[in-house]
Design a protein around this motif. Sequence first.
Motif, PDB file in Angstrom:
ATOM      1  N   VAL A   1       0.605  -8.125   0.451  1.00 56.20           N
ATOM      2  CA  VAL A   1       0.103  -6.941  -0.245  1.00 56.20           C
ATOM      3  C   VAL A   1      -1.096  -6.399   0.515  1.00 56.20           C
ATOM      4  O   VAL A   1      -2.046  -7.139   0.805  1.00 56.20           O
ATOM      5  CB  VAL A   1      -0.297  -7.280  -1.698  1.00 56.20           C
ATOM      6  CG1 VAL A   1      -0.787  -6.031  -2.421  1.00 56.20           C
ATOM      7  CG2 VAL A   1       0.873  -7.916  -2.434  1.00 56.20           C
TER       8      VAL A   1
ATOM      9  N   ASP B   1      -3.818  -2.462 -10.731  1.00 57.31           N
ATOM     10  CA  ASP B   1      -2.742  -3.428 -10.950  1.00 57.31           C
ATOM     11  C   ASP B   1      -1.541  -3.060 -10.083  1.00 57.31           C
ATOM     12  O   ASP B   1      -1.074  -1.915 -10.107  1.00 57.31           O
ATOM     13  CB  ASP B   1      -2.330  -3.463 -12.418  1.00 57.31           C
ATOM     14  CG  ASP B   1      -3.364  -4.157 -13.286  1.00 57.31           C
ATOM     15  OD1 ASP B   1      -4.110  -4.997 -12.752  1.00 57.31           O
ATOM     16  OD2 ASP B   1      -3.433  -3.851 -14.494  1.00 57.31           O
TER      17      ASP B   1
ATOM     18  N   TYR C   1      -4.622  -7.901   1.155  1.00 56.35           N
ATOM     19  CA  TYR C   1      -5.211  -8.388  -0.088  1.00 56.35           C
ATOM     20  C   TYR C   1      -4.647  -9.746  -0.496  1.00 56.35           C
ATOM     21  O   TYR C   1      -5.388 -10.616  -0.963  1.00 56.35           O
ATOM     22  CB  TYR C   1      -4.969  -7.382  -1.215  1.00 56.35           C
ATOM     23  CG  TYR C   1      -5.519  -7.838  -2.545  1.00 56.35           C
ATOM     24  CD1 TYR C   1      -6.887  -7.825  -2.777  1.00 56.35           C
ATOM     25  CD2 TYR C   1      -4.676  -8.310  -3.547  1.00 56.35           C
ATOM     26  CE1 TYR C   1      -7.410  -8.262  -3.984  1.00 56.35           C
ATOM     27  CE2 TYR C   1      -5.180  -8.750  -4.756  1.00 56.35           C
ATOM     28  CZ  TYR C   1      -6.547  -8.731  -4.972  1.00 56.35           C
ATOM     29  OH  TYR C   1      -7.056  -9.170  -6.156  1.00 56.35           O
ATOM     30  N   ALA C   2      -3.338  -9.953  -0.355  1.00 58.52           N
ATOM     31  CA  ALA C   2      -2.747 -11.201  -0.826  1.00 58.52           C
ATOM     32  C   ALA C   2      -1.476 -11.502  -0.058  1.00 58.52           C
ATOM     33  O   ALA C   2      -0.768 -10.601   0.406  1.00 58.52           O
ATOM     34  CB  ALA C   2      -2.444 -11.120  -2.320  1.00 58.52           C
TER      35      ALA C   2
ATOM     36  N   ASN D   1       2.726  -9.993  -9.279  1.00 55.11           N
ATOM     37  CA  ASN D   1       1.682  -9.206  -9.937  1.00 55.11           C
ATOM     38  C   ASN D   1       0.335  -9.511  -9.300  1.00 55.11           C
ATOM     39  O   ASN D   1      -0.038 -10.690  -9.156  1.00 55.11           O
ATOM     40  CB  ASN D   1       1.641  -9.522 -11.438  1.00 55.11           C
ATOM     41  CG  ASN D   1       2.917  -9.129 -12.151  1.00 55.11           C
ATOM     42  OD1 ASN D   1       3.172  -7.958 -12.385  1.00 55.11           O
ATOM     43  ND2 ASN D   1       3.734 -10.121 -12.491  1.00 55.11           N
ATOM     44  N   HIS D   2      -0.374  -8.447  -8.927  1.00 56.48           N
ATOM     45  CA  HIS D   2      -1.675  -8.602  -8.272  1.00 56.48           C
ATOM     46  C   HIS D   2      -2.665  -7.604  -8.871  1.00 56.48           C
ATOM     47  O   HIS D   2      -2.274  -6.529  -9.344  1.00 56.48           O
ATOM     48  CB  HIS D   2      -1.552  -8.376  -6.764  1.00 56.48           C
ATOM     49  CG  HIS D   2      -0.603  -9.338  -6.102  1.00 56.48           C
ATOM     50  ND1 HIS D   2      -1.012 -10.545  -5.600  1.00 56.48           N
ATOM     51  CD2 HIS D   2       0.736  -9.257  -5.874  1.00 56.48           C
ATOM     52  CE1 HIS D   2       0.033 -11.181  -5.087  1.00 56.48           C
ATOM     53  NE2 HIS D   2       1.110 -10.413  -5.240  1.00 56.48           N
ATOM     54  N   ARG D   3      -3.943  -7.956  -8.844  1.00 52.86           N
ATOM     55  CA  ARG D   3      -4.989  -7.096  -9.405  1.00 52.86           C
ATOM     56  C   ARG D   3      -6.143  -6.984  -8.419  1.00 52.86           C
ATOM     57  O   ARG D   3      -6.762  -7.998  -8.058  1.00 52.86           O
ATOM     58  CB  ARG D   3      -5.474  -7.641 -10.745  1.00 52.86           C
ATOM     59  CG  ARG D   3      -6.694  -6.934 -11.326  1.00 52.86           C
ATOM     60  CD  ARG D   3      -6.927  -7.338 -12.764  1.00 52.86           C
ATOM     61  NE  ARG D   3      -5.927  -6.718 -13.648  1.00 52.86           N
ATOM     62  CZ  ARG D   3      -5.874  -6.922 -14.955  1.00 52.86           C
ATOM     63  NH1 ARG D   3      -6.744  -7.733 -15.540  1.00 52.86           N
ATOM     64  NH2 ARG D   3      -4.951  -6.316 -15.684  1.00 52.86           N
ATOM     65  N   VAL D   4      -6.428  -5.746  -8.006  1.00 54.85           N
ATOM     66  CA  VAL D   4      -7.548  -5.472  -7.109  1.00 54.85           C
ATOM     67  C   VAL D   4      -8.716  -4.988  -7.968  1.00 54.85           C
ATOM     68  O   VAL D   4      -8.613  -3.960  -8.653  1.00 54.85           O
ATOM     69  CB  VAL D   4      -7.176  -4.403  -6.064  1.00 54.85           C
ATOM     70  CG1 VAL D   4      -8.350  -4.157  -5.126  1.00 54.85           C
ATOM     71  CG2 VAL D   4      -5.944  -4.842  -5.273  1.00 54.85           C
TER      72      VAL D   4
ATOM     73  N   THR E   1       2.386  -4.126  -9.219  1.00 61.08           N
ATOM     74  CA  THR E   1       3.569  -4.854  -9.661  1.00 61.08           C
ATOM     75  C   THR E   1       4.666  -4.678  -8.622  1.00 61.08           C
ATOM     76  O   THR E   1       5.031  -3.549  -8.274  1.00 61.08           O
ATOM     77  CB  THR E   1       4.062  -4.351 -11.025  1.00 61.08           C
ATOM     78  OG1 THR E   1       3.005  -4.477 -11.978  1.00 61.08           O
ATOM     79  CG2 THR E   1       5.260  -5.155 -11.496  1.00 61.08           C
TER      80      THR E   1
END
Length: 656
Positions: A244, A228, A257-258, A264-267, A230
């Motif tokens: 990101v 995660d 990645y994004a 907020n991002h989740r790998v 943030t």
Amino acid sequence: MRSLFTYSDGVYKLKIEGAGSSVKTITSDHVIGGAKVLGERKNNKYNRVIGTYVNPFKNWQNDTVSFPPADDSNVATEFKHATMLSADNNTLLEGNFQFPNVTNTFNAEALCEVILRRSRNQLQIQLTLTSEFLELAIGDIVAITYPSGGFNAKPFRVLGLEINEDLTVNVQLFEHQDNFYTFNEKNAISTIADTTLPDSFTVQPPASVTLDDTLVEYNDGTVIVALDITIGASPDSFVDYYQVEYKLSTDSDYIIYAQGSGLNHRVLNVIDQKVYDVRVKAVSSLGVSSTYVTAQRTIIGAVEPPADVTDFSCNIVGQEAHLSWTQIPDLDLAYYSLRFSEETDGTADWQNSVALVEKVSRPATSISVPARAGTYLLKAVDKLGNFSSNATAIISNVTAITNFNNITSVSEHPDFDGTLTNVVVNDSTIQLDSSELFDSASGNFDTETSRFFDSGVANADFFASGNYLFADVIDIGAKHTARITASLTQTADNPDDLFDNRSGFFDTTGSNFDGDTGANCNAHIEIATSDDNVTYTAFQNFVIGDYTARYYKFRVVLTSSDLASTPVVSAVTVTIDMQDRIFSGNDIVSGAGTKTVTFTNPYKSVNYALGITGQGMATGDFFLVENKTINGFNLTFKNSSGTAISKTFDFIAKGF
């Protein structure tokens, strides 16, 4: 403008409200018919007053001030917002007032202050006074001395006045305090900053990047680890999106990645115990990028020990202990492990206990086991075999609720004279032979991480075991059902696991700093039974149970799942008990002679209690019990002359 505007004797009057002295004194001699006193009311008591006025410095638009102000350093302690809020039971009492004709910030704040101060001292009195008070006017201050009300020259302001036909005067008085109008020093008006435009070719970076990892469960029950990310928002007003990027710390190139405005991002599907680098930059609407903000994290999602079990309770019903607990939140929970110790003084620990139930599979949160006096201990185990850091324990002080009789007890310690297989005796303890531990491992032990936890042991190349067979077979004389109870005292040792011998970063290992040895080895007692001392059942794990047999063999099994740890067993005891049984019969005809009563299931001991009731016994009739054996007894009824007679009788026998 803090004034009273009244009409009297054909003249309009403007009376400025402020500090002052009384114009007349009222005593109880001037009051007709008593006084009506009204206390403070919540709906017009304030601990913050907000006033709306016209601000010429903001193009004559409405603006607001408040008292006490946000910076109340110049305010007396009793009128600080925190002080008043505490006095009002932490209830915000806020009043809003319109000052449409006020164009000065300081005046507006002063009005708010007067309103707030006055609201916190708002005692009111209604009186009917004699005609000598006809000369009172609205706004006048009077002093009241009224013993029954506890007033001694207390000042009030006249805000209501009515003349009656008999020339008496009805007055409405409101409490007056000079400090209503004692003003604090006001804070200076903030200077409005000049307008400046940012450099379009410079973008401020994100304020921060915070990393965490968690477990994610899919519909099919698959659990994966996610990283995660943030982002702390950039203070730059012209940020269009954030980019990101991440990589393994051992890799050279980052993966984008994004790109988006989300914070907020989740790998998904990151690798446990690997180190990940993450960097984030802000990009403006003109495509200008900021510098990167970086962070690093070692993934611990799946190797982190599961949470400790909570709400562990025990209810004794009959011969069973019903244990229940609250399910832990960990998604990778595999099962719970239940152990038992005979300690009842709070000193029981996980290692010095015996496995009662190896696996209580999820989602179960309860189990029934034999009731014993001692301590039940519970830990959660995840899918990688990690145990909870701390065992949750509950003590049972239950006493025996059925009658058990000790047949025999066998203790193998301290000599341990039985048969040793891959086990050695060391200082009155038994433990795994060191040649079965680290030296027998294949491959590089420090790099071995593969474990087959569904079976509860390590990979076949990294699992050692041994056993100790009791010196003697136990023969209880005949085939009976007996309660077998095991007691085992153990600790753990790992002579090879010295801190100085650790390779790599200790904090990145999958084990716990403390207690790892105890989690990687164990000892338990197994039982095998026979009716003829020739053919035995296979050995099976047990702690307590009821078994029907004549001959019993026992052994202690010691295991190590890391080839470095060994259980150290210092005491082993097995106790065999038999429960009291009752045989009975009714309406049996003895015949005029000796009647033999045979038990369908013989007793172990001839020391059983026997009760007999003869039906229709005449005066002088009696009976004799003879030849009492484990298989039965003989009974003869006789009359007063000693002659054998036939009687119908009932009997009950209790023993083991």
